[in-house]
Design a protein around this motif. Structure first.
Motif, PDB file in Angstrom:
ATOM      1  N   TRP A 190       0.812  -1.047  -0.104  1.00  0.00           N
ATOM      2  CA  TRP A 190       0.208   0.091   0.151  1.00  0.00           C
ATOM      3  C   TRP A 190       0.996   1.242  -0.068  1.00  0.00           C
ATOM      4  O   TRP A 190       1.783   1.278   0.933  1.00  0.00           O
ATOM      5  N   SER A 221       1.013   5.749  -0.274  1.00  0.00           N
ATOM      6  CA  SER A 221       0.578   6.960  -0.406  1.00  0.00           C
ATOM      7  C   SER A 221       0.665   7.561  -2.164  1.00  0.00           C
ATOM      8  O   SER A 221       1.356   7.027  -2.516  1.00  0.00           O
ATOM      9  N   LEU A 263      -3.364   7.067   3.396  1.00  0.00           N
ATOM     10  CA  LEU A 263      -2.227   6.990   4.040  1.00  0.00           C
ATOM     11  C   LEU A 263      -1.387   8.276   3.969  1.00  0.00           C
ATOM     12  O   LEU A 263      -1.736   8.995   2.983  1.00  0.00           O
ATOM     13  N   THR A 293       4.432   7.704   2.828  1.00  0.00           N
ATOM     14  CA  THR A 293       4.404   6.347   3.573  1.00  0.00           C
ATOM     15  C   THR A 293       3.970   4.946   2.552  1.00  0.00           C
ATOM     16  O   THR A 293       3.158   5.342   1.813  1.00  0.00           O
ATOM     17  N   VAL A 303       5.624  -0.547   8.120  1.00  0.00           N
ATOM     18  CA  VAL A 303       5.351   0.837   7.655  1.00  0.00           C
ATOM     19  C   VAL A 303       6.511   1.371   7.501  1.00  0.00           C
ATOM     20  O   VAL A 303       7.500   1.941   8.477  1.00  0.00           O
TER      21      VAL A 303
END
Length: 145
Positions: free
Chosen positions: A37, A39, A82, A86, A139
């Motif tokens: 995932w 941003s 997000l 990130t 993360v």
């Protein structure tokens, strides 16, 4: 979840090296990374990263490949939810969401009555999010400066 900040000042973009580190850390914990995932700003940067800086092939694949959809064999999902700078690499089978109430279904025949339509709405409450192996969710945050 494990926060893996690339390095302090000067690393303003998440690079594929950081993704590979997160991927490897997840594998080392016995989990299977299967999603990235990002941003919007980092999704764009990852897709455009090339060999030898600005020349050479794209690291995520050739322009004729589905570059926007995958990297390291994992799908890349871009989410405006997000924070900027990130990227998350994860084994989503280790992420659990608790449902607090049963699903409620409501029906309305008023909506679209003139067109013979019926509307349905399903609602439920979520209790929270838990990760059963913290290292299974990496993360990665780029430095702001």
């Amino acid at each position: 979840m494990v926060d893996a900040t690339p390095s302090a000042t000067g690393n303003t973009v998440v690079k594929w090296d950081h993704i590979i580190d997160g991927f490897s850390d997840i594998e080392a914990a016995g989990a299977v990374p299967s999603v990235i995932w990002a941003s919007p700003d980092m999704g764009k940067a990852l897709r455009k990263e090339r060999e030898n800086s600005t020349t050479g092939g794209y690291l995520a694949g050739q322009v004729t490949d589905p570059v926007t959809k995958a990297g390291l064999g994992l799908p890349i999902y871009v989410s405006a939810n997000l924070p900027a700078k990130t990227v998350i690499v994860a084994d989503p089978t280790r992420i659990h969401i608790g449902v607090r109430s049963d699903v409620r279904v409501a029906v309305s025949e008023d909506f679209g009555f003139d067109k013979d339509l019926t509307a349905f709405r399903a609602t439920y409450r979520v209790a929270g999010l838990a990760v059963d192996a913290a290292v299974a969710v990496q993360v990665i945050k780029a430095s702001a400066t």
